[in-house]
Structures are given as structure tokens and as C-alpha cells.
Design a protein around this motif. Structure first.
Motif, short mmCIF file in Angstrom:
data_model
loop_
_atom_site.label_atom_id
_atom_site.label_comp_id
_atom_site.label_asym_id
_atom_site.label_seq_id
_atom_site.Cartn_x
_atom_site.Cartn_y
_atom_site.Cartn_z
N GLY A 8 0.82 -1.21 0.00
CA GLY A 8 0.00 0.00 0.00
C GLY A 8 0.85 1.26 0.00
O GLY A 8 0.55 2.23 -0.70
N ALA A 9 1.94 1.27 0.80
CA ALA A 9 2.84 2.42 0.82
C ALA A 9 3.53 2.60 -0.52
O ALA A 9 3.71 3.73 -1.00
N PHE A 10 3.93 1.49 -1.15
CA PHE A 10 4.56 1.57 -2.46
C PHE A 10 3.60 2.14 -3.50
O PHE A 10 3.96 3.04 -4.27
N LEU A 11 2.36 1.65 -3.51
CA LEU A 11 1.38 2.15 -4.47
C LEU A 11 1.05 3.62 -4.21
O LEU A 11 0.86 4.39 -5.16
N ALA A 12 0.95 4.00 -2.94
CA ALA A 12 0.65 5.39 -2.61
C ALA A 12 1.73 6.31 -3.16
O ALA A 12 1.44 7.35 -3.76
N ALA A 13 3.00 5.94 -2.98
CA ALA A 13 4.10 6.75 -3.50
C ALA A 13 4.09 6.76 -5.03
O ALA A 13 4.31 7.80 -5.65
N LEU A 14 3.81 5.61 -5.61
CA LEU A 14 3.79 5.51 -7.07
C LEU A 14 2.69 6.40 -7.66
O LEU A 14 2.95 7.21 -8.57
N ALA A 132 -5.67 6.61 2.22
CA ALA A 132 -6.59 5.75 1.47
C ALA A 132 -6.01 4.36 1.26
O ALA A 132 -6.72 3.35 1.40
N LEU A 133 -4.71 4.26 0.95
CA LEU A 133 -4.12 2.97 0.61
C LEU A 133 -3.57 2.21 1.82
O LEU A 133 -3.24 1.04 1.71
N LEU A 134 -3.46 2.89 2.97
CA LEU A 134 -2.99 2.20 4.18
C LEU A 134 -4.12 1.94 5.17
O LEU A 134 -3.88 1.33 6.22
N ALA A 135 -5.31 2.41 4.85
CA ALA A 135 -6.41 2.29 5.81
C ALA A 135 -6.72 0.84 6.15
O ALA A 135 -7.03 0.51 7.31
N SER A 136 -6.62 -0.07 5.17
CA SER A 136 -6.93 -1.47 5.43
C SER A 136 -5.91 -2.12 6.36
O SER A 136 -6.18 -3.18 6.93
N SER A 137 -4.73 -1.51 6.54
CA SER A 137 -3.69 -2.06 7.42
C SER A 137 -3.48 -1.19 8.65
O SER A 137 -2.41 -1.22 9.27
N SER A 138 -4.48 -0.41 9.01
CA SER A 138 -4.31 0.56 10.10
C SER A 138 -3.95 -0.10 11.43
O SER A 138 -3.24 0.50 12.25
N ASN A 139 -4.43 -1.32 11.66
CA ASN A 139 -4.15 -1.98 12.94
C ASN A 139 -2.67 -2.32 13.13
O ASN A 139 -2.20 -2.50 14.26
N ALA A 140 -1.93 -2.42 12.01
CA ALA A 140 -0.51 -2.77 12.09
C ALA A 140 0.40 -1.55 12.08
O ALA A 140 1.62 -1.70 12.13
N LEU A 141 -0.17 -0.36 12.02
CA LEU A 141 0.64 0.85 11.94
C LEU A 141 1.16 1.27 13.31
O LEU A 141 0.39 1.39 14.25
N ASP A 142 2.46 1.48 13.41
CA ASP A 142 3.06 2.08 14.59
C ASP A 142 4.37 2.72 14.16
O ASP A 142 4.81 2.59 13.02
N PHE A 143 5.02 3.43 15.08
CA PHE A 143 6.23 4.16 14.71
C PHE A 143 7.40 3.24 14.37
O PHE A 143 8.32 3.65 13.66
N SER A 144 7.38 2.00 14.83
CA SER A 144 8.44 1.07 14.47
C SER A 144 8.39 0.70 12.99
O SER A 144 9.39 0.30 12.40
N ALA A 145 7.20 0.84 12.39
CA ALA A 145 7.04 0.53 10.97
C ALA A 145 7.41 1.70 10.07
O ALA A 145 7.53 1.54 8.86
N LEU A 146 7.59 2.87 10.67
CA LEU A 146 7.80 4.09 9.88
C LEU A 146 9.04 4.02 8.99
O LEU A 146 8.97 4.37 7.80
#
Length: 213
Positions: A8-14, A132-146
């Protein structure tokens, strides 16, 4: 860290780079008038702005998640509405009339750097697209993933820049764009509307549960 989140992050940047906007139109003008080298220098400078705005957007998204899912859902809703507004504006675009002469840019690298860092739409568009593209993975988001999200985003920016640099300056591209500019803008509007639907779709269940509470 999930594969869907990285993708999702790759597609968002693309898509942030490839979807037609002010920078895309500026690149097309420089590439058409001065060739691929000047276009590549413009994109090299603009990459700094892409990184700044995407970093701020990801920090805001991750920060919203650590505060609570409600904040993330509200953020997704507003971003979805913003994307819908951009899409609707593009769908209602009207012909601009006759072609205008291209102006030569003496320092395309500096122009790209200034353009990327001062683009007033850079942050909200990055925030809306990444949300929009990371919303489906919101539960896995934290600052360690940044850090990994930023690395994947950087890769997405590079791939998008390479794609654009590879096609700008070609006579067939210039002719096609001038002939179909309105259709291209409206197609980008449809993409923004699709992102808007996805963002609102993922935000709605959490907001509905909050209202019931």
C-alpha cells in the motif's frame, strides 16, 4: 509489518507521482521543450519535496493511529472527502483553449526542488493518498514501521520518476497529451474518486461503531 501495508505504501508513492497534477504538467512541459535530461533534473529536485511531504503524511497517519482508531477513522473520512473534491474538480474540467508556448527553464534541478517543497497541495494529497491505501492495514501501523514505510515509499517514488523520465520528450507522448489533455485530467479525477471511496469505506465502520457507543 504486513505485506499489504508495504504494498500500500509503495502504491501510494507511485500514484502520488504518476497521477497528473501540477508537477506532472510542469514535467511534461519541461520534457517536451528541453528533453529528457532537463526533465530528469526537474524530477531529481522534486524528489526532495516528495520525501518531505510523504514523511510528514506518514508521521501524521501513524501518530493518529497511536492516539486511537477513532482519530484515524476521522482522518480517513476527511481525506476521503478531500480526494472526492479533487476528483470532482478534475471531472468538471473544461478545455483550456489553444496551446501556449513552452518556456525554457535554465535550472530545472532548482526548479524541481522549489516546486516540490513549495507545492501547497503536496502534504494534503500525500496524506489523503497514503491514508486511502494504508487504511486497510491501520491496525498494524506504529512508529516502528515508519522507517520501512519510508524506504518502500522512496522506492515507489524512484520507480515512478523512472517511468516518467522514460516517456517524456517523446513526440508521440507530446502529441497524444495535447490531443487528449481533457480526457487524461478526467481519468485522473476518476482515480481520485476511487481513492476517496476506499478511504471512506474503511473509515465508516469505525465511525458507525463510535456513534452507537
Amino acid at each position: 509489518m504486513t505485506g499489504s501495508m508495504l504494498f500500500g505504501a509503495f502504491l501510494a508513492a507511485l500514484f502520488y507521482v504518476l497521477i497528473p497534477g501540477p508537477a506532472f504538467l510542469a514535467l511534461l512541459g519541461i520534457g517536451a521543450g528541453q528533453g529528457r535530461k532537463a526533465g530528469a533534473m526537474f524530477m531529481g529536485g522534486h524528489l526532495a519535496g516528495d520525501l518531505v511531504w510523504s514523511t510528514l503524511a506518514l508521521v501524521a497517519i501513524v501518530g493518529a493511529k497511536t492516539v486511537g482508531t477513532l482519530v484515524f477513522d476521522v482522518l480517513g473520512l476527511f481525506c476521503g472527502l478531500y480526494l472526492a473534491w479533487i476528483g470532482w474538480t478534475a471531472l468538471r474540467a473544461k478545455p483550456r483553449g489553444t496551446d501556449q508556448p513552452l518556456l525554457a527553464v535554465e535550472r530545472p534541478l532548482r526548479r524541481g526542488l522549489i516546486f516540490g517543497l513549495t507545492n501547497p497541495k503536496g502534504y494534503p494529497v500525500a496524506l489523503a493518498t497514503f491514508t486511502a491505501l494504508l487504511a486497510s492495514s491501520s491496525n498494524a501501523l506504529d512508529f516502528s514501521a515508519l522507517p520501512m514505510l519510508l524506504a518502500v515509499s522512496f522506492f515507489g517514488f524512484l520507480i515512478a520518476d523512472i517511468i516518467l523520465i522514460a516517456i517524456i520528450g517523446a513526440s508521440i507522448v507530446r502529441r497524444f497529451y495535447k490531443r487528449h489533455e481533457l480526457a487524461i485530467v478526467r481519468m485522473s479525477g476518476l482515480l481520485f474518486m476511487g481513492f476517496a471511496v476506499q478511504a471512506i469505506w474503511h473509515a465508516a465502520p469505525g465511525l458507525a461503531g463510535w456513534r452507537r457507543a
